[in-house]
Design an enzyme around this catalytic site. Structure first.
Site, short mmCIF file in Angstrom:
data_model
loop_
_atom_site.label_atom_id
_atom_site.label_comp_id
_atom_site.label_asym_id
_atom_site.label_seq_id
_atom_site.Cartn_x
_atom_site.Cartn_y
_atom_site.Cartn_z
N GLU A 57 0.81 -1.43 0.34
CA GLU A 57 -0.01 0.27 0.01
C GLU A 57 0.68 1.22 0.38
OE1 GLU A 57 -0.34 -2.71 1.44
OE2 GLU A 57 -2.87 -3.35 0.92
N HIS A 126 -11.28 -4.73 9.73
CA HIS A 126 -11.52 -4.59 7.95
C HIS A 126 -13.12 -3.60 8.88
CE1 HIS A 126 -8.66 -7.92 6.78
NE2 HIS A 126 -9.55 -7.21 5.65
C1 TPP Z 1 -2.18 -4.57 3.70
C2 TPP Z 1 -3.31 -5.48 3.24
N1 TPP Z 1 -3.85 -5.66 1.86
C3 TPP Z 1 -4.28 -6.24 1.37
C4 TPP Z 1 -4.96 -6.92 2.55
C5 TPP Z 1 -6.04 -7.99 1.33
N2 TPP Z 1 -6.31 -8.88 1.80
C6 TPP Z 1 -6.36 -9.85 2.16
S1 TPP Z 1 -5.67 -11.27 1.70
C7 TPP Z 1 -5.19 -10.70 0.67
C8 TPP Z 1 -3.96 -11.30 -0.30
C9 TPP Z 1 -3.02 -12.22 0.70
O1 TPP Z 1 -2.14 -13.68 0.14
P1 TPP Z 1 -0.67 -13.94 1.00
O2 TPP Z 1 0.07 -13.22 1.21
O3 TPP Z 1 -0.53 -14.70 -0.60
O4 TPP Z 1 -1.95 -15.31 1.71
P2 TPP Z 1 -2.80 -16.23 0.83
O5 TPP Z 1 -3.81 -15.85 1.33
O6 TPP Z 1 -2.58 -16.46 -0.56
O7 TPP Z 1 -2.29 -17.39 1.93
C10 TPP Z 1 -5.22 -9.70 0.05
C11 TPP Z 1 -4.13 -8.84 -0.89
C12 TPP Z 1 -4.90 -6.97 3.62
N3 TPP Z 1 -5.90 -7.92 4.24
N4 TPP Z 1 -4.55 -6.60 4.04
#
Ligand code: TPP
Lengths: 325, 323
Positions: A57, A126
């Site tokens: 971000e 959230h």
């Molecule tokens: C700082 C932040 N940015 C965006 C999000 C929205 N978001 C939640 S999970 C996610 C993807 C995360 O991917 P990864 O780290 O690969 O974990 P996975 O869910 O695949 O286990 C995003 C973009 C968030 N929760 N926190």
């Protein structure tokens, strides 16, 4: 037209007419946007103008600033306002300051869009409403879209502006259908009077506007209390004149918002009204806002934490009664 | 040894799987709400890591039901939390993404990507300062490794020499964005390799995860320094219940389903004679009973009282140590 479609249309229109407009953010491209606001743009304008970013971000806002400095017109999406907290340096120390510190030499034609607010049981990290974080910073414009008209026109206007705009949406509005009409000479700096009334001025913005309208309908039908409902589509600057004019007529002010009450927009509006129109007032201003707690997961507690149409109705009614209306 | 391990792994992975399948059903019935991230397909990483790490503090992302189960948190209390009930581990205030049980060194899920990484570094620093050796296990996704916080955390962990295992579960996707489209380095462990020992492991093979983590743990305890593991895995479901996951080709899904970590475990355990069909049948029965009991407990538990809205914000006491 659905609120999300109105936003999409504004982006599409701007991108079509100005090749400098680019969109960037997490999952905005190939995936179509977490709330599907950018759906279809990736196919239409390609990955160079609809940029999927990593989960970063601070650098999403930071790179958007760099792009804007060089003359692009980026529209960045932060998936939700909660994650904008990771980018506060870029918002507050950078975006809001560069033009001023350069003695007006730098231009930052840039928009950061993001939804905020309580949806349903998304828990504390959230569910926040953080408009006052942004609206307290000189150098930023803060727009709020409460329906499809303010979404479309507000966003388009924000993209046209040569200054940085924080564009706030509400998670629960995306799927809502609103009347759509083309408004000639839409002015994002002018608060909208959504319902005229003579007894109380009720000011709100974003989703709370709709809960307020519902409550005010009940007040009128059941109790014969006539509310004038004002929708702030800009929180910085605030169109105080429209509010003052209304309060000069009604002599009463209520502010409704979802964020915790303390130090929110209601504090600012009540203070201004007290400063400017003290002798016009027939009652102390009333703030109807969120409780002073993080938003809990449990649905019953979640609904206790924020205003609902029923609560707005009851609070206004008992306040009116105790102040001789 | 392998026999008891195989039994333990099978129980925990099957429990995780059935627990989450049931979560999905209860979500569709409306008993669970909000964001529900399932780890179906990733059980080998979660179980292998938690069992392999043994004693130590756990810091997890929002996809943490199986991690909590593997740590030994009562399934009833987890299910009750997902139902938002007063009896839940977080009193119904946290929900799926926020399970905490400090008594079991479980410091929660976190709904902000990568935010728990510095917590883990700080926790590991504190443990070391206080003379403890067990260290900290921190789990996060591939997407999290693109965030500035990640780079800050590996640098500080290495600089401060903290006893900690960074475990990246690389399921190739951050919501709808493939890791190849978000990360300049396709091999995520390379991001850490210049700071600490870093390796890759097959995250569909619970034994492989377990062994790698045991080895890492020995290193952490012996040297008091950080270690990095990238485990390749796959989530069979969408990112959360709100996501259909249809940005992935059916062929890709099929390919990974063939590597279902529970099937792989069983295949190996039968071949090696670690488990019999009768044992598996008994475990399945037990799992079914445990999940059923958890749901019944959650269903019959009370909602939090209205006063709970305002409790737990501050504890309101001062240290009685500082004069
Ligand atoms: C700082 C932040 N940015 C965006 C999000 C929205 N978001 C939640 S999970 C996610 C993807 C995360 O991917 P990864 O780290 O690969 O974990 P996975 O869910 O695949 O286990 C995003 C973009 C968030 N929760 N926190």
């Amino acid at each position: 037209m659905l609120y999300r479609d109105a936003l999409n249309l504004a982006l599409d229109y701007a991108m079509e007419h100005d090749p400098r407009v680019v969109v960037l953010g997490e999952d905005v491209g190939f995936y179509g946007g977490n709330y599907r606001v950018t759906d279809g743009l990736y196919v239409k304008y390609g990955p160079k103008r609809v940029i999927d970013t990593p989960i970063a971000e601070n650098s999403i806002v930071g790179t958007a600033i760099g792009m804007a400095l060089m003359g692009l017109r980026p529209v960045a999406e932060i998936m939700t306002v909660n994650f904008a907290m990771l980018a506060m340096d870029q918002f507050v120390n950078q975006m809001a300051k560069l033009r001023y510190m350069s003695g007006g030499k730098l231009f930052l034609p840039l928009v950061v869009r993001m939804p905020q607010g309580v949806a349903k049981q998304l828990a504390s990290q959230h569910s926040q409403s953080l408009e006052h974080f942004f609206a307290s910073v000189p150098g930023l414009y803060v727009f709020c879209a409460s329906d499809s008209i303010s979404a479309y026109h507000g966003l388009l206007h924000a993209i046209r502006m040569d200054d940085p705009v924080v564009f706030l949406e509400h998670v629960l509005l995306y799927g809502m259908d609103f009347p759509s009409e083309y408004v000639k000479n839409f002015d994002p700096f002018k608060a909208r009077i959504l319902k005229e009334g003579k007894d109380i001025t009720v000011v709100s913005y974003l989703k709370m506007v709709h809960d307020t309208l519902k409550a005010c309908e009940w007040l009128e039908e059941r109790d014969g209390i006539s509310c004038e409902v004002i929708d702030l589509i800009s929180l910085r600057p605030i169109d105080f004149e429209t509010i003052y004019e209304s309060v000069r007529k009604t002599h009463r002010l209520v502010v409704v918002y979802e964020a915790p009450k303390t130090l929110g927009l209601g504090a600012e509006l009540s203070a201004r009204i007290s400063e400017e129109l003290f002798y016009y007032l027939d009652a102390p201003p009333l703030r109807i806002a969120g409780e002073e707690v993080p938003i809990p997961y449990n649905r019953k507690l979640e609904l206790m934490a924020i205003p609902t149409p029923e609560k707005i109705y009851e609070r206004i009614l008992s306040w009116s009664k105790s102040h001789g209306l | 040894m392998s026999q008891t391990l195989a039994e333990k792994f099978y129980y925990l992975m099957k429990l995780g799987r059935e627990f989450e399948i049931r979560c999905k059903e209860e979500y569709l019935k409306g008993n669970i709400s909000g964001f529900l991230h399932l780890a179906i397909g990733e059980e080998a990483v979660h179980v292998g890591a938690v069992v392999g790490f043994g004693k130590g503090d756990l810091f997890c992302p929002y996809r943490e039901h199986v991690l909590a189960l593997a740590r030994g948190i009562d399934p009833k209390l987890i299910m009750a939390e997902l139902f938002g009930k007063a009896t839940g581990v977080s009193k119904g205030k946290g929900g799926s993404m926020h399970l905490y049980e400090p008594k079991m060194d479980f410091y929660g899920g976190n709904a902000i990507v990568a935010a728990h990484l510095p917590h883990a570094v700080g926790a590991a620093y504190a443990r070391k300062l206080m003379g403890e050796r067990a260290g900290v296990l921190c789990i996060f996704g591939d997407g999290a490794t693109n965030n500035g916080t990640f780079f800050e955390a590996i640098n500080m962990a290495s600089l401060w020499e903290v006893p900690m295992l960074f475990l990246c579960e690389n399921n190739y996707y951050a919501i709808g964005t493939h890791v190849n489209r978000s990360s300049a380095l396709k091999d995520i462990y390379l991001k850490a390799r210049d700071y600490m020992p870093a390796e890759v492991v097959d995250g569909m093979d619970v034994f492989a995860v377990y062994e790698a983590v045991v080895k890492a743990k020995q290193y952490i305890e012996e040297y008091g320094k950080p270690y990095f593991i990238e485990a390749h895995t796959y989530r069979f479901e969408g990112h959360s219940m709100a996501d259909k996951g249809d940005y992935r080709s059916p062929r890709e899904l099929e390919m990974f389903r063939k590597k279902d970590p529970i099937d792989l475990l069983l295949k190996k355990a039968y071949k090696e004679g670690w488990l019999t069909e009768e044992q598996v049948r008994l475990i399945d029965q037990k799992v079914e009973a445990v999940v059923e009991e958890a749901v019944e407990f959650a269903l019959s538990s009370p909602e939090p009282s209205e006063e709970e809205l305002y409790t737990d914000l501050y504890c309101g006491v001062c240290s009685d140590v500082i004069p």
